[in-house]
Design a protein around this motif. Structure first.
Motif, PDB file in Angstrom:
ATOM      1  N   TYR A 156       0.762  -1.145   0.065  1.00  0.00           N
ATOM      2  CA  TYR A 156      -0.066   0.019   0.103  1.00  0.00           C
ATOM      3  C   TYR A 156       0.715   1.158  -0.145  1.00  0.00           C
ATOM      4  N   ALA A 157       1.975   1.310   0.944  1.00  0.00           N
ATOM      5  CA  ALA A 157       2.744   2.596   0.930  1.00  0.00           C
ATOM      6  C   ALA A 157       3.499   2.705  -0.549  1.00  0.00           C
ATOM      7  N   GLU A 158       3.953   1.750  -0.902  1.00  0.00           N
ATOM      8  CA  GLU A 158       4.838   1.724  -2.224  1.00  0.00           C
ATOM      9  C   GLU A 158       3.748   2.334  -3.150  1.00  0.00           C
ATOM     10  N   VAL A 159       2.563   1.933  -3.549  1.00  0.00           N
ATOM     11  CA  VAL A 159       1.891   2.602  -4.556  1.00  0.00           C
ATOM     12  C   VAL A 159       1.357   3.985  -4.120  1.00  0.00           C
ATOM     13  N   GLN A 160       1.266   4.339  -2.779  1.00  0.00           N
ATOM     14  CA  GLN A 160       1.169   5.738  -2.442  1.00  0.00           C
ATOM     15  C   GLN A 160       2.147   6.530  -2.941  1.00  0.00           C
ATOM     16  N   LEU A 161       3.494   5.768  -2.684  1.00  0.00           N
ATOM     17  CA  LEU A 161       4.793   6.660  -3.074  1.00  0.00           C
ATOM     18  C   LEU A 161       4.636   6.942  -4.478  1.00  0.00           C
ATOM     19  N   LEU A 162       4.257   5.847  -5.477  1.00  0.00           N
ATOM     20  CA  LEU A 162       4.064   6.310  -6.830  1.00  0.00           C
ATOM     21  C   LEU A 162       3.048   7.340  -7.185  1.00  0.00           C
ATOM     22  N   ILE A 182      -4.708  -3.261  -4.520  1.00  0.00           N
ATOM     23  CA  ILE A 182      -4.006  -2.014  -4.153  1.00  0.00           C
ATOM     24  C   ILE A 182      -4.577  -1.203  -5.520  1.00  0.00           C
ATOM     25  N   SER A 183      -4.942  -1.614  -6.183  1.00  0.00           N
ATOM     26  CA  SER A 183      -5.486  -0.663  -7.485  1.00  0.00           C
ATOM     27  C   SER A 183      -7.003   0.026  -7.160  1.00  0.00           C
ATOM     28  N   ASP A 184      -7.119   1.176  -7.965  1.00  0.00           N
ATOM     29  CA  ASP A 184      -8.337   1.952  -7.753  1.00  0.00           C
ATOM     30  C   ASP A 184      -9.461   1.502  -8.859  1.00  0.00           C
ATOM     31  N   VAL A 185      -8.672   1.078 -10.050  1.00  0.00           N
ATOM     32  CA  VAL A 185      -9.578   0.581 -11.054  1.00  0.00           C
ATOM     33  C   VAL A 185      -8.755  -0.629 -11.679  1.00  0.00           C
ATOM     34  N   THR A 186      -9.759  -1.464 -12.345  1.00  0.00           N
ATOM     35  CA  THR A 186      -9.276  -2.732 -12.726  1.00  0.00           C
ATOM     36  C   THR A 186      -9.942  -2.917 -14.142  1.00  0.00           C
TER      37      THR A 186
END
Length: 406
Positions: A47-53, A163-167
């Motif tokens: 989660y934190a890594e994707v938030q970093l992106l 961890i995605s917003d859309v698929t």
């Protein structure tokens, strides 16, 4: 991942050109590198890594500038994926797949559809996942009430998943051979992501299976369809060479990260061999030779990958002008780059131990993660078939026909 809070990305100027975005990716990579080995060992959902992106803006790289995107092309995107992968192959893969699924609307959608998707994705910094695995049984898409589509089935892999917003969903319309793509919120009713990704490498990609149980979308969300009819273009078939170039670049990024990490270890920890007569490992002739050999091979593979990416930009620049021959010739070049990058990445990530020494195999060092990551993903499709595409073209002039893997 506590290091994500150490940089106030909003205080930094937004990159405006390719070099600026690649530099931003290097900054993100430096953050990820701090605890990459520990995070790989823990295997927690990133989660934190994707938030970093998201915070760094990298997720918007391909998006329109007018809606907060980076306005960059695929050549820059590949370099960004490579840079992030130096620190963490899993996060590099996630970012690369995100770019692919973000672009899927442009690949197959109508002009109105892809412009709307790209604008919303950039503005809201969506992170994309995808449930499209061609080797599974097709998801069935059923028409309901004339204006609704219902997706039902299961996919073995759904990289990005929870961890995605859309698929991105894909299936076949019941009673036809028509494939339909649609983008849905990842928290849609009927989507269930399973925690069953437990492989030796790419451990943080959240690539587990997904059950699709009656996910409903309007017909207007079917990418590329107008009045329920799809008009194919050659451009629609650029999915495979583009996907393969993403693979190529995170393989090379992982390899570069392995080499850099190993070199640091050699400089600071590796002991010279007691019979070699050297006071430092960096003066050992065989150590110097191996680093020289591996670096030369990496630079060669990177240069070839960059050249092929630039060739692809001509196709992306004018989607309606692409001929089947253009597409086939490009796929052959990509296949060659895939074969080379696979071989080089596997060699580098395994041979670094020759020049770091026995103590470098300690689990706390985490040097094995580079090989595990490359080995896991390079099995995605047999590289022998990539060499076959090149060989057949050289011997007979044959160009590969578009499939899910060629």
């Amino acid at each position: 991942m506590s290091t994500t809070a150490s940089t106030d990305w909003t205080a930094l100027p937004v990159p405006t050109d390719a070099s600026g975005w690649i530099a931003r990716a290097a900054e993100v990579s430096a953050v990820l590198a701090v605890d990459a080995a520990a995070r790989d060992k823990a295997g927690d959902t990133p989660y934190a890594e994707v938030q970093l992106l998201k915070n760094s803006g990298l997720v918007t790289l391909l998006g329109p500038v007018t809606h907060g995107g980076g306005g960059q092309n695929w050549t820059t995107a590949y370099r960004v994926v490579r840079e992030v992968s130096k620190a963490d192959g899993s996060i590099g893969q996630l970012l690369g797949y995100h770019y692919l699924w973000n672009w899927a609307a442009r690949l197959v959608g109508t002009s109105e559809q892809w412009q709307q998707v790209e604008a919303q994705a950039a503005e809201h910094r969506w992170f994309f996942g995808g449930a499209v695995n061609p080797r599974d049984n097709d998801v069935v898409v059923r028409e309901e009430g004339g204006d609704t589509l219902v997706f039902t089935g299961r996919k073995s892999f759904s990289t990005g998943s929870k961890i995605s917003d859309v698929t991105v969903l894909e299936g076949v319309l019941e009673g036809t051979d028509q494939h339909i793509f649609a983008i849905v919120p990842s928290d849609s009713e009927g989507l269930t992501f399973h925690d069953d990704w437990d492989n030796i490498g790419q451990r943080l990609t959240e690539s587990g299976s997904v059950t699709i149980d009656g996910v409903r979308v309007p017909w207007t969300a079917a990418a590329g369809y107008t009045d329920k009819k799809f008009t194919p273009r050659v451009y629609n078939t650029l999915n495979v060479p583009t996907i393969q170039l993403v693979f190529i670049n995170f393989y090379l990024g992982i390899a570069a990260g392995a080499l850099e990490t190993a070199a640091t270890y050699t400089r600071t920890k590796t002991r010279p061999w007691l019979h070699g007569g050297q006071e430092q490992a960096v003066d050992e002739p065989y150590v110097i030779d191996v680093y020289g050999d591996l670096t030369a091979k990496l630079w060669q593979a990177e240069a070839f990958a960059d050249r092929v990416a630039e060739e692809g930009e001509r196709l992306h620049a004018d989607p309606d002008a692409i001929t089947p021959r253009d597409r086939g010739a490009f796929e052959v070049r990509v296949a060659a780059a895939k074969a080379v990058s696979t071989e080089v990445a596997l060699e580098i990530t395994s041979r670094i131990f020759e020049v770091t020494g026995a103590r470098s195999t300690a689990s706390g060092e985490g040097l094995d993660r580079f090989w595990r990551n490359v080995r896991t993903h390079t099995l995605h499709d047999p590289v022998a078939y990539k060499r076959r595409e090149v060989g057949r073209h050289v011997l007979t002039g044959e160009l590969p026909e578009p499939t899910w893997y060629s």
